[in-house]
Design an enzyme around this catalytic site. Structure first.
Site, PDB file in Angstrom:
ATOM      1  N   GLU A  44      -0.039  -3.920 -12.481  1.00  0.00           N
ATOM      2  CA  GLU A  44       0.416  -4.874 -11.458  1.00  0.00           C
ATOM      3  C   GLU A  44       0.882  -6.179 -12.100  1.00  0.00           C
ATOM      4  O   GLU A  44       0.793  -6.380 -13.316  1.00  0.00           O
ATOM      5  CB  GLU A  44      -0.715  -5.092 -10.449  1.00  0.00           C
ATOM      6  CG  GLU A  44      -1.084  -3.772  -9.767  1.00  0.00           C
ATOM      7  CD  GLU A  44      -2.119  -3.890  -8.677  1.00  0.00           C
ATOM      8  OE1 GLU A  44      -2.850  -4.907  -8.607  1.00  0.00           O
ATOM      9  OE2 GLU A  44      -2.192  -2.941  -7.862  1.00  0.00           O
ATOM     10  N   ALA A  46       1.657 -10.631 -11.039  1.00  0.00           N
ATOM     11  CA  ALA A  46       1.556 -11.709 -10.057  1.00  0.00           C
ATOM     12  C   ALA A  46       2.793 -11.774  -9.167  1.00  0.00           C
ATOM     13  O   ALA A  46       2.715 -12.193  -8.011  1.00  0.00           O
ATOM     14  CB  ALA A  46       1.336 -13.038 -10.773  1.00  0.00           C
ATOM     15  N   TYR A  48       4.359  -9.531  -7.243  1.00  0.00           N
ATOM     16  CA  TYR A  48       3.864  -8.213  -6.816  1.00  0.00           C
ATOM     17  C   TYR A  48       4.860  -7.054  -6.941  1.00  0.00           C
ATOM     18  O   TYR A  48       4.485  -5.959  -7.365  1.00  0.00           O
ATOM     19  CB  TYR A  48       3.354  -8.272  -5.365  1.00  0.00           C
ATOM     20  CG  TYR A  48       2.197  -9.204  -5.112  1.00  0.00           C
ATOM     21  CD1 TYR A  48       1.366  -9.654  -6.139  1.00  0.00           C
ATOM     22  CD2 TYR A  48       1.925  -9.630  -3.817  1.00  0.00           C
ATOM     23  CE1 TYR A  48       0.317 -10.516  -5.888  1.00  0.00           C
ATOM     24  CE2 TYR A  48       0.868 -10.481  -3.555  1.00  0.00           C
ATOM     25  CZ  TYR A  48       0.061 -10.930  -4.596  1.00  0.00           C
ATOM     26  OH  TYR A  48      -0.979 -11.774  -4.337  1.00  0.00           O
ATOM     27  N   CYS A  53       3.893   1.888 -10.974  1.00  0.00           N
ATOM     28  CA  CYS A  53       2.888   2.895 -10.610  1.00  0.00           C
ATOM     29  C   CYS A  53       2.488   3.737 -11.823  1.00  0.00           C
ATOM     30  O   CYS A  53       3.231   3.847 -12.804  1.00  0.00           O
ATOM     31  CB  CYS A  53       3.441   3.837  -9.560  1.00  0.00           C
ATOM     32  SG  CYS A  53       3.725   3.103  -7.958  1.00  0.00           S
ATOM     33  N   GLU A  55       2.398   6.954 -12.101  1.00  0.00           N
ATOM     34  CA  GLU A  55       3.304   8.088 -12.349  1.00  0.00           C
ATOM     35  C   GLU A  55       4.502   7.638 -13.177  1.00  0.00           C
ATOM     36  O   GLU A  55       4.918   8.306 -14.136  1.00  0.00           O
ATOM     37  CB  GLU A  55       3.808   8.662 -11.015  1.00  0.00           C
ATOM     38  CG  GLU A  55       2.714   9.196 -10.098  1.00  0.00           C
ATOM     39  CD  GLU A  55       2.179   8.170  -9.114  1.00  0.00           C
ATOM     40  OE1 GLU A  55       2.022   6.986  -9.506  1.00  0.00           O
ATOM     41  OE2 GLU A  55       1.914   8.553  -7.970  1.00  0.00           O
TER      42      GLU A  55
HETATM   43  O1  LIG Z   1       0.704   7.101  -6.120  1.00  0.00           O
HETATM   44  C1  LIG Z   1       0.494   5.895  -6.298  1.00  0.00           C
HETATM   45  C2  LIG Z   1       0.213   5.005  -5.236  1.00  0.00           C
HETATM   46  C3  LIG Z   1      -0.028   3.670  -5.544  1.00  0.00           C
HETATM   47  N1  LIG Z   1      -0.002   3.244  -6.833  1.00  0.00           N
HETATM   48  C4  LIG Z   1      -0.359   1.856  -7.156  1.00  0.00           C
HETATM   49  C5  LIG Z   1       0.646   0.779  -6.910  1.00  0.00           C
HETATM   50  C6  LIG Z   1      -0.261  -0.444  -6.737  1.00  0.00           C
HETATM   51  O2  LIG Z   1      -0.641  -0.960  -8.021  1.00  0.00           O
HETATM   52  C7  LIG Z   1      -1.513   0.129  -6.083  1.00  0.00           C
HETATM   53  C8  LIG Z   1      -1.584  -0.077  -4.602  1.00  0.00           C
HETATM   54  O3  LIG Z   1      -0.420   0.379  -3.982  1.00  0.00           O
HETATM   55  O4  LIG Z   1      -1.507   1.513  -6.395  1.00  0.00           O
HETATM   56  C9  LIG Z   1       0.269   4.103  -7.880  1.00  0.00           C
HETATM   57  O5  LIG Z   1       0.230   3.716  -9.050  1.00  0.00           O
HETATM   58  N2  LIG Z   1       0.538   5.396  -7.565  1.00  0.00           N
HETATM   59 ZN   LIG Z   2       4.730   5.027  -7.114  1.00  0.00          ZN
END
Ligand SMILES: O=c1ccn([C@H]2C[C@H](O)[C@@H](CO)O2)c(=O)[nH]1
Ligand SMILES: [Zn+2]
Length: 131
Positions: A44, A46, A48, A53, A55
């Site tokens: 993540e 700041a 946002y 993610c 994946e």
């Molecule tokens: O399949 C997913 C779903 C959410 N997130 C992350 C994005 C964010 O950091 C947190 C909340 O959405 O989860 C992933 O990495 N993969």
């Molecule tokens: Zn994602």
């Protein structure tokens, strides 16, 4: 590497999640056809929307190492149902992982849902649409 081991890799990947804002950790483990495993966690920021993610972290790590052929990916989070990839990740999976990759969605309770990449984004916009 079997499915259970790939899930274990995703659980280990989740431990690295950088999640000061959501506190919601996700782990992914991408198995390449050459046997290599690329772990990814969510990272993540700041600002946002800059968040990456789990994946996509795993996929981008592999692509950046010149690895482009994949057989499976496991995704795990502490969710009630098996963790479901977001739309952005589905789009990236559709383009970079091929239509037939096994995707093993799971959670910390051990629920498992297996899908194929071609099934999770019907009608995906793909490189051939640019021709
Ligand atoms: O399949 C997913 C779903 C959410 N997130 C992350 C994005 C964010 O950091 C947190 C909340 O959405 O989860 C992933 O990495 N993969
Ligand atoms: Zn994602």
């Amino acid at each position: 590497m079997d499915e259970k081991d790939l899930i274990k890799e995703a659980i280990k990947a989740r431990e690295m999640a950088y999640i000061p804002y959501s506190k919601f950790g996700v782990g992914a483990a991408l198995l390449a056809k050459d046997g290599r495993v690329f772990r990814g966690c969510n990272i993540e920021n700041a600002a946002y929307p800059m968040t990456n993610c789990a994946e996509r972290t795993a996929i981008f790590k592999a692509i950046s190492e010149g690895v482009t052929e994949f057989s499976a990916m496991a995704v795990v989070a502490d969710t009630d149902r098996p963790c479901s990839p977001c739309g952005a990740c589905r789009q990236v999976i559709a383009e970079l992982c091929g239509p037939e990759m096994d995707i093993i969605l799971t959670n910390l309770k051990g629920d498992v849902l297996k899908v194929h990449s071609e099934d999770i984004l019907p009608g995906a916009f793909l490189p051939k649409d640019l021709e």
